[in-house]
Design a protein around this motif. Sequence first.
Motif, PDB file in Angstrom:
ATOM      1  N   PRO A 258      45.225  32.082  -7.380  1.00 30.72           N
ATOM      2  CA  PRO A 258      45.030  32.893  -6.169  1.00 30.72           C
ATOM      3  C   PRO A 258      46.309  33.087  -5.360  1.00 30.72           C
ATOM      4  CG  PRO A 258      43.359  31.191  -6.357  1.00 30.72           C
ATOM      5  CD  PRO A 258      44.382  30.885  -7.386  1.00 30.72           C
TER       6      PRO A 258
ATOM      7  N   VAL B 291      41.639  44.775  -3.617  1.00 29.07           N
ATOM      8  CA  VAL B 291      40.987  43.535  -4.047  1.00 29.07           C
ATOM      9  C   VAL B 291      41.938  42.349  -3.887  1.00 29.07           C
ATOM     10  CG1 VAL B 291      40.214  42.305  -6.107  1.00 29.07           C
ATOM     11  CG2 VAL B 291      39.329  44.580  -5.615  1.00 29.07           C
ATOM     12  N   MET B 292      43.187  42.538  -4.303  1.00 32.41           N
ATOM     13  CA  MET B 292      44.129  41.418  -4.226  1.00 32.41           C
ATOM     14  C   MET B 292      44.392  41.019  -2.787  1.00 32.41           C
ATOM     15  SD  MET B 292      46.874  41.961  -7.146  1.00 32.41           S
ATOM     16  CE  MET B 292      46.949  40.299  -7.725  1.00 32.41           C
TER      17      MET B 292
ATOM     18  N   ARG C 221      37.100  34.224  -8.474  1.00 31.18           N
ATOM     19  CA  ARG C 221      37.541  35.617  -8.383  1.00 31.18           C
ATOM     20  C   ARG C 221      36.355  36.520  -8.081  1.00 31.18           C
ATOM     21  NH1 ARG C 221      41.748  37.062 -13.102  1.00 31.18           N
ATOM     22  NH2 ARG C 221      42.255  34.956 -13.749  1.00 31.18           N
ATOM     23  N   GLY C 222      35.152  35.957  -8.046  1.00 26.27           N
ATOM     24  CA  GLY C 222      33.983  36.809  -7.870  1.00 26.27           C
ATOM     25  C   GLY C 222      33.302  36.657  -6.526  1.00 26.27           C
ATOM     26  N   THR C 223      33.458  35.500  -5.901  1.00 30.03           N
ATOM     27  CA  THR C 223      32.687  35.269  -4.678  1.00 30.03           C
ATOM     28  C   THR C 223      33.607  34.989  -3.494  1.00 30.03           C
ATOM     29  OG1 THR C 223      32.480  32.990  -5.433  1.00 30.03           O
ATOM     30  CG2 THR C 223      30.552  34.421  -5.720  1.00 30.03           C
TER      31      THR C 223
ATOM     32  N   PHE D 231      41.298  39.182  -1.523  1.00 30.41           N
ATOM     33  CA  PHE D 231      41.111  37.850  -2.102  1.00 30.41           C
ATOM     34  C   PHE D 231      42.250  36.891  -1.780  1.00 30.41           C
ATOM     35  CE2 PHE D 231      37.307  37.396  -4.719  1.00 30.41           C
ATOM     36  CZ  PHE D 231      36.747  38.633  -4.488  1.00 30.41           C
TER      37      PHE D 231
END
Lengths: 263, 307
Positions: free
Chosen positions: A230, A26-27, A38-40, A30
């Motif tokens: 981020p 995930v990291m 953090r969701g889209t 993103f």
Amino acid sequence: MKRFVKGMKGAYSALIFLFLYAPIAVMITFSFNASKSRGTWGGFSLKWYIELFGDARIMQALGNTLFIAITAALLATIIGTAAAIGINAMRRVPQGIVMNVSYLPVLNADIVTGVSLLILFVSVGIPLGRISLLLAHMTFNIPYVILSVMPKLKQMNKHAYEAALDLGCTPLSAIVKVVLPEIMPGVVTGAILAFTLSIDDFVISFFTTGAGVGTLSTEIYSQVRRGVKPSMNALSAIMFVVVLILLIVINIRSSKDNRQASK
Amino acid sequence: MSRRRLNPEAEAASARAKMHKKPKFRLSFVALPYCVYALIFVVVPMVLVLVYSFFYHYENGGSFGFTWEFFARFFNFSDPVYMQVLWRSVWIALVSTLICLVIGYPMAYILSRMKPRIRGIVSFLFVLPMWMNFLLRTYAWMTILENTGILNTALQAIGLTDKPIQFMYSTGSVIFGNVYNFLPFMILPIYNTLIKLDGSMVEASGDLGASFGQTFRRVIFPLSLPGVSSGIMMTFMPALTTFIVSRLLGGSKISLIGDTIEKQFLSTGDYGFGSALSVILMVLTLLAMAVMGKYEKEQSATGGLLM
């Protein structure tokens, strides 16, 4: 039945792997996200990497971390190796006492080691900063160097050192020319261990550092606490790649050593 | 006289001593710098923690004396705030350790039964996430579990829920973070004892008519107990003392003993009470080690019988 069991084993392993790697995946994903959410997913972008490298605090923290890790590992390796050689030559009772003291920082919770060093620095009046960090890192590094070197000393022929003395060596040259080459693999392992422990440490650094002097870990902590950041994803992605390369290199080297040893 | 001849080593040593007057250098002296270092940076700080926890001292008046005050504040039975914090920490650490054991043991077993070549690669893959910075790994779970995070966004997208589910800032999320961070510490020691386990014993048990369940209960599990007990120590201790997982995933709601100690030293500056809490934590560590150590010894005794 056998195939079913095999399938279950595979599925179970896959689940655990998913669990262990999900956050890392995930990291990394993103870190390329154009959106701050953090969701889209807002499209591909390298802007968090640019922000990361432009972050003066992170860059300074990186410099501090490397300086402290290298210096602490180097000093800890020298003091720790000498300590192991000396402890190995001690009589039983003093040996037991010194070894037990050495185990203290290993067994104590990091937080206890951290606060005890903080109390020491504050009581004695050592300013909290690079020096206190360095001293603290050496404190938790040295035991690991001793523990890495000790087994090699136990394997070594006890009389080699005495033989060197009989043949006219001074004690120092006997240590350097006879003992050191024998225990070198343990010394190198200890140094690598000390270096990685220093890089990785957060808790003890957190208690023994002062205002304005951050390590990478303490800087990450203060940024992460403030919320969405981020550029931390970008930092994780870079660290993951660096760690991966380092571990592969170490593994290839050690398997080569093993093959040579078995020949 | 004859005794001396039986001991050629001693004879050589005494001959050597006669030959050249032995220099006064003893090899153990090279440990001296370390002994001094350990005294200043390991022994003295521990003594200072004890001193701070038992003595009060006022900056301006300069008065100084013995006190039970700090321990009394912890063992305050009419308002057991701090005992509750400790109890919560122990409980969360125990549950986290138990979950790690239940999830980790089968994984360690599967891993140990793989072919050596694959085993090397797979165990490497297990160690790899552990080398990532602890804080960044925990931060990643914030990204996933938050109300506006990936999991909630996904759940809403497929229509399983219309309002975000609160995963974060609960006891559950702290336990989850502990399990994630410390699971490899459980798997690796168990795996290490399982690969050393003598395969012929498992075979013998099967040959004597035991089912796999019986073999596991009577042979494999008892023999892997040293690994289990060091796995338990290696997950329980960091889970008990953490303040990062609770701070990041538990928010301000879940306060653990680690958080409380950290606050005493870095926010309120109450070194006395912080030291007392540290002493309590140290005693707890020693107790846990004594219990596990005793268990390990008993184990090796029966293990010896079994052999």
